[in-house]
Design an enzyme around this catalytic site. Structure first.
Site, mmCIF file in Angstrom:
data_model
loop_
_atom_site.group_PDB
_atom_site.id
_atom_site.type_symbol
_atom_site.label_atom_id
_atom_site.label_comp_id
_atom_site.label_asym_id
_atom_site.label_seq_id
_atom_site.Cartn_x
_atom_site.Cartn_y
_atom_site.Cartn_z
ATOM 1 C CB CYS A 165 -41.339 21.673 -78.467
ATOM 2 S SG CYS A 165 -40.500 22.854 -77.404
ATOM 3 N N GLY A 166 -41.593 20.155 -75.341
ATOM 4 C CA GLY A 166 -41.993 20.369 -73.947
ATOM 5 C C GLY A 166 -41.952 21.832 -73.532
ATOM 6 C CG HIS A 167 -38.279 23.970 -73.405
ATOM 7 N ND1 HIS A 167 -38.058 24.139 -72.050
ATOM 8 C CD2 HIS A 167 -37.239 23.229 -73.867
ATOM 9 C CE1 HIS A 167 -36.941 23.524 -71.710
ATOM 10 N NE2 HIS A 167 -36.424 22.964 -72.785
ATOM 11 C CB CYS A 168 -43.635 24.524 -77.551
ATOM 12 S SG CYS A 168 -42.154 24.721 -78.578
#
Length: 492
Positions: free
Chosen positions: A50-53
């Site tokens: 996950c990019g946001h993670c």
């Protein structure tokens, strides 16, 4: 030289690793048992892909490093929902990544709705533990409290009960999620501070400078509202550190200086430029607000001012006046140029910056194209009722609407109504129109252009026709007020 560079890289990596180690990783096998050991814990449910993670993880680690040393401590936890923590994530209804939840003694307490950068996480989670104001029982505790805070803190010193004390605690409860409060009634602490009934705002050590005092003592009436105004007037000082989680605190007229603001990796370099801004800000104290902002965090805002950013650049300066008009310092940043720039903005000597596409050479289509530079001409001063769509080129809903919108404009081409569209990503949108998503559509009657109305009706052709027929200043030629075609008008 190579050895020094290698040592620097190793130190940075070690620091990052140390912060990462302060985050507790749990799985299905130990989540319930281990989490029950901690009074307050923040849990991040994540997926490695996950990019946001990935963006949140370093901020989360930095926050963990501070919060584990807080009194009382807050434990930051992470759970991989794709591997060893699948069952735990399902149990706690994790539907997206990252999901953050607050637990107390192993039991779910509430969803985390605070900021997602290190300082904001720290500040928010500190409000979740203990009383709204921390009791300071000794001079040493006071000094430790002041040294540990990264933002201004407000401390009450009270020898006995008073109206000021009552107002202070009311304010602490009200602002517990935004401001750190402390208080003391201990004799040695009061003697050390030289007060008996006072509220003092202390600035963090890394922001102390020669242009303003390190602390400010409240001198107004013993009212919570007045005390609240005092806190927000002085909280950020002459030149505040403006970040994504506090940017709403900074009101226009506002001058922002953008550069590599980083009080963790480069405090000396950060203050080198801030001190030069402070020198100018002192000249405008009480009339203009000043701030510094990290350029990497505000690249979108720099783009809104037409400023190209490179990490090696000197500071860039942008301003908004009291009417929200935008201005850019075109010369190289120096205190002298900044001083002249602010004076010229206040005197109205500069041309405001407008983000705009070129004015169309012709308006061949049925839908009139507005850009920032011709907006007054094609919307405000067109002497017609106007329906205007603010869109984004990449927006799927906008693309779906386009054929209907074109057909609407064609149907109404002989009416006293203008059908207009504007790319809100490439042009400044006038403050009269509040655009927060795409497409956003407004109805602006010809005699009330200063009070447009949001269109929230259907998106089919007939929906638009009925709305415009009803709302038009003058009844349409081809439709009655109910939206039915008149006798000489062919059916839709």
């Amino acid at each position: 030289m190579w050895c020094l560079q290698l040592l620097s890289i190793l130190l940075i990596a070690t620091s990052a690793l140390g912060a990462e180690e302060d985050v507790l990783e749990l799985s299905d096998s130990d989540f319930d048992s281990r989490l029950a050991e901690y009074e307050t814990a923040l849990v991040m449910f994540y997926a490695p892909w996950c990019g946001h993670c990935k963006r949140l993880k370093p901020e989360y680690a930095k926050a963990a490093e501070d919060l584990i040393r807080n009194d009382p401590p807050v434990t930051l936890v992470k759970v991989d929902c794709t591997e060893a923590g699948k069952e735990t994530c399902n149990k706690h209804s994790v539907r997206g990544y990252p999901t953050l939840k607050i637990f107390r003694n192993g039991e779910f307490s509430q969803e985390y709705k605070g900021p997602r950068e290190a300082n904001g996480i720290v500040r928010h989670m500190k409000t979740q533990v203990g009383p709204a104001s921390k009791e300071l029982k000794s001079v040493a505790t006071l000094e430790t409290f002041l040294a540990s805070e990264k933002e201004s803190v407000v401390i009450g010193f009270f020898e006995k009960e008073s109206d000021l004390k009552a107002a202070f605690f009311k304010l602490a409860d009200k602002l517990r999620e935004r401001v750190q409060f402390g208080h003391s009634s201990y004799e040695d602490v009061l003697k050390h501070q030289g007060v008996s009934d006072a509220v003092i705002l202390f600035r963090p050590a890394h922001l102390k400078n020669k242009f303003e005092p390190n602390s400010v003592t409240y001198s107004g009436p013993a009212e919570t509202a007045d005390l609240n105004d005092f806190v927000f007037k002085h909280f950020h000082g002459l030149v505040g550190v403006r970040k994504s989680d506090n940017q709403r605190d900074f009101k226009s007229p506002l001058v922002v200086v953008y550069y590599g603001v980083d009080y963790v990796k480069n405090p000396k370099g950060t203050n080198y430029w801030r001190n030069r801004v402070l020198k100018v800000a002192k000249e405008f104290e009480g009339t203009v607000n000043f701030a510094i902002s990290p350029n990497t965090e505000f690249t979108h805002e720099l783009n809104e001012f037409g400023i190209e950013f490179a990490q090696t650049d000197k500071p860039k300066v942008a301003a908004r006046d009291a009417n929200e008009k935008k201005y850019v310092l075109k010369e190289e940043f120096t205190p002298e140029n900044l001083l002249n720039f602010v004076n010229d903005v206040l005197a109205g000597k500069l041309e405001a910056y407008i983000k705009s596409e070129p004015v169309p050479e012709s308006q061949d289509g049925s839908v009139t194209v507005a850009v920032a530079k011709n907006f007054d001409e094609v919307v405000v001063n067109n002497e017609k009722d106007t329906l205007i769509e603010f869109y984004a080129p990449w927006c799927g809903h906008c693309k779906k609407l386009a054929p209907t919108y074109d057909e609407l404009a064609e149907k109404l081409k002989d009416e006293d109504v203008a059908i207009v569209k504007m790319d809100a990503t490439a042009n400044d949108v006038p403050s009269t129109f509040d655009v927060r998503g795409f497409p956003t559509i407004y109805w602006a009657p010809k005699n009330k252009k200063n009070a447009p109305v949001t269109y929230d009706g259907g998106r089919e052709l007939d929906d638009f026709i009925k709305y415009i027929a009803k709302e038009a200043t003058t009844e349409l030629k081809g439709w009655d007020r109910s939206g039915k075609p008149k006798a000489d008008k062919t059916e839709l």
